[in-house]
Design an enzyme around this catalytic site. Structure first.
Site, PDB file in Angstrom:
ATOM      1  N   GLU A  59       2.001  -1.022  -6.236  1.00 53.11           N
ATOM      2  CA  GLU A  59       1.609   0.385  -6.235  1.00 53.11           C
ATOM      3  C   GLU A  59       2.438   1.197  -7.234  1.00 53.11           C
ATOM      4  O   GLU A  59       2.424   2.424  -7.219  1.00 53.11           O
ATOM      5  CB  GLU A  59       1.717   0.974  -4.822  1.00 53.11           C
ATOM      6  CG  GLU A  59       0.720   0.310  -3.890  1.00 53.11           C
ATOM      7  CD  GLU A  59       0.618   0.966  -2.527  1.00 53.11           C
ATOM      8  OE1 GLU A  59       1.438   1.826  -2.199  1.00 53.11           O
ATOM      9  OE2 GLU A  59      -0.305   0.594  -1.799  1.00 53.11           O
ATOM     10  N   LYS A  87      -7.618   5.123   5.790  1.00 48.87           N
ATOM     11  CA  LYS A  87      -8.046   4.224   4.713  1.00 48.87           C
ATOM     12  C   LYS A  87      -9.478   3.836   5.004  1.00 48.87           C
ATOM     13  O   LYS A  87      -9.763   3.157   5.997  1.00 48.87           O
ATOM     14  CB  LYS A  87      -7.182   2.963   4.710  1.00 48.87           C
ATOM     15  CG  LYS A  87      -5.750   3.143   4.228  1.00 48.87           C
ATOM     16  CD  LYS A  87      -4.972   1.867   4.532  1.00 48.87           C
ATOM     17  CE  LYS A  87      -3.628   1.814   3.854  1.00 48.87           C
ATOM     18  NZ  LYS A  87      -2.807   0.687   4.402  1.00 48.87           N
TER      19      LYS A  87
END
Ligand SMILES: C=C(OP(=O)(O)O)C(=O)O
Ligand SMILES: [Mg+2]
Length: 422
Positions: free
Chosen positions: A208, A340
């Site tokens: 990330e 999510k």
């Protein structure tokens, strides 16, 4: 002629940011509008998430998604063709039924999400508006407070340290653009701080975009973020603070939490005491997944002890599923939720989860996955659903900056409000 009926669904294999295949889909409407998407994929995925379908076998080392793509074409397209893309709930119900009929070996959450999101994007295209505006209805768009990865560990960085993310939250910023500028400066300074500590590999970025550093302890990562905040000319606690995603399911086994980087094994109580010490010593505004996904008793304890001091965000705990959120609300486990959309598999059901969380007074954080694509619609979800916070990675990988840039575009061009520290 109704111009918003679904005329065609196409699907294919695309690549995600880890270079693994992922499902891509395009929905075309009778009026000619289209919506195209590629679905994200997690690495530290919770075991209660909606299942993405992977092929197995040797192809792409078992990461292929040909079956999930075929599921879109063979099972989902016939179910949604002719439906009105403006009616997302009906389209999603048809997707859900077709997926159930076909079974999990033919249709995965990666198949269903591709069609669900592509339908929403096509409907927005037909109307000539951003997806965020459609989701917001008549309400104003809310620019979320970002949390941005500085140091990475766990499944995103070859387990350099045990906890997964140490992030900066620029909560004193007066605008979204200022928040991003501050976070970018902190991320930049973190490289210099790491090099001063002897980490030549500080140029390497994790999944990330955080720095994957083999630090001497997990706590050392907090100190490094604080030092980088100061090096960027910001005051820790006043202008910017630390957020943690422990992703504790990843280091939990047989009733114990094993911190390999420190050669320690802790009970839930001891780990909670460890977090309490960190909260005393550092400005920390949130801890995500401080405990494992099924450690409901531990979650109750930590919420009672620390819930008044910081956000305790359930990611693997809730997996964006309504039944698990409802249990958390009833039992006072966590006080915030990570949202999510691919943990759920459908857009409208995810919207139901975030709405329920907001009604219960939980803080809400819309999140990307560690395996992402250049798609930026997750920013539209955060803005349109007025989530208040967003987590999509660092400022140093372009599948991440696609989302930051989308939010910067909203701030510059649309009528928006700034969440500040919600
Ligand atoms: C984004 C995360 O990681 P992943 O996508 O690997 O689950 C997370 O744990 O919050
Ligand atoms: Mg997480």
């Amino acid at each position: 002629m109704i111009r918003s009926r679904i005329e065609q669904v196409q699907a294919w294999e695309a690549l995600d940011s880890r270079g693994r295949p992922t499902v891509a889909a395009r929905v075309r409407l009778t009026g000619g509008a289209t919506g195209t998407t590629r679905v994200p994929s997690g690495a530290s995925a919770g075991s209660h998430e909606a299942r993405e379908l992977r092929d197995g076998g040797d192809r792409y080392q078992g990461y292929g998604v040909r079956t999930a793509v075929a599921g879109v074409i063979e099972a989902l397209e016939p179910a949604v063709r002719g439906l009105d893309a403006n009616d997302q709930a009906t389209v999603d119900a048809a997707i859900e039924q077709a997926a159930a009929d076909a079974g999990p070996d033919r249709v995965g959450a990666n198949s269903t999400l591709a069609v669900s999101i592509a339908t929403a994007l096509a409907a927005a295209d037909q109307e000539g508006v951003d997806l965020a505006c459609r989701l917001a209805g008549d309400g104003p768009l809310l620019l979320p407070m970002p949390m941005i990865n500085i140091v990475s560990g766990g499944a995103h960085a070859g387990s350099a340290i045990d906890l997964q993310d140490f992030l900066v939250v620029p909560h004193g910023a007066a605008s979204f653009a200022e928040a991003i500028a501050w976070a970018q400066a902190v991320r930049q300074r973190a490289v210099e701080v790491a090099r001063r500590r002897g980490f030549e590999e500080a140029v390497l970025v994790a999944d990330e975009g955080g720095l994957g550093l083999r630090l001497e302890s997990n706590e050392a990562a907090i100190g490094l973020v604080i030092e980088a905040i100061e090096a960027a000319g910001l005051t820790p606690g006043e202008q910017a603070s630390v957020a943690i995603d422990a992703a504790a399911t990843e280091f939990y086994a047989e009733g114990a939490y094993r911190l390999a980087a420190e050669d320690r094994v802790l009970t839930a109580e001891e780990l909670i005491t460890e977090y309490a010490g960190w909260l005393d010593r550092y400005p920390i505004v949130s801890i995500e997944d401080p405990l494992a996904e099924d450690d409901w008793a531990g979650w109750q304890t930590i919420t009672a002890r620390l819930g008044g001091h910081c956000d305790l965000i359930g990611d693997d705990l809730f997996v964006t599923q309504r039944d698990r959120l409802d249990r958390g609300i009833a039992e006072r486990s966590a006080n915030a939720i990570l949202i999510k959309v691919n943990q759920n598999g459908l857009l409208s059901r995810t919207q139901d989860v975030i709405t329920a969380a907001q009604r219960a007074g939980f803080r809400t954080v819309v999140s990307a996955r560690s395996g992402e694509t250049e798609d930026a619609w997750v920013a539209d979800l955060a803005v349109g659903w007025r989530a208040g916070q967003i987590k999509v990675g660092s400022t140093h990988r372009s599948e991440r900056t696609a989302k930051w840039n989308r939010l910067l575009e909203f701030e510059a061009t649309a009528d928006t409000e700034w969440a500040g520290w919600p």
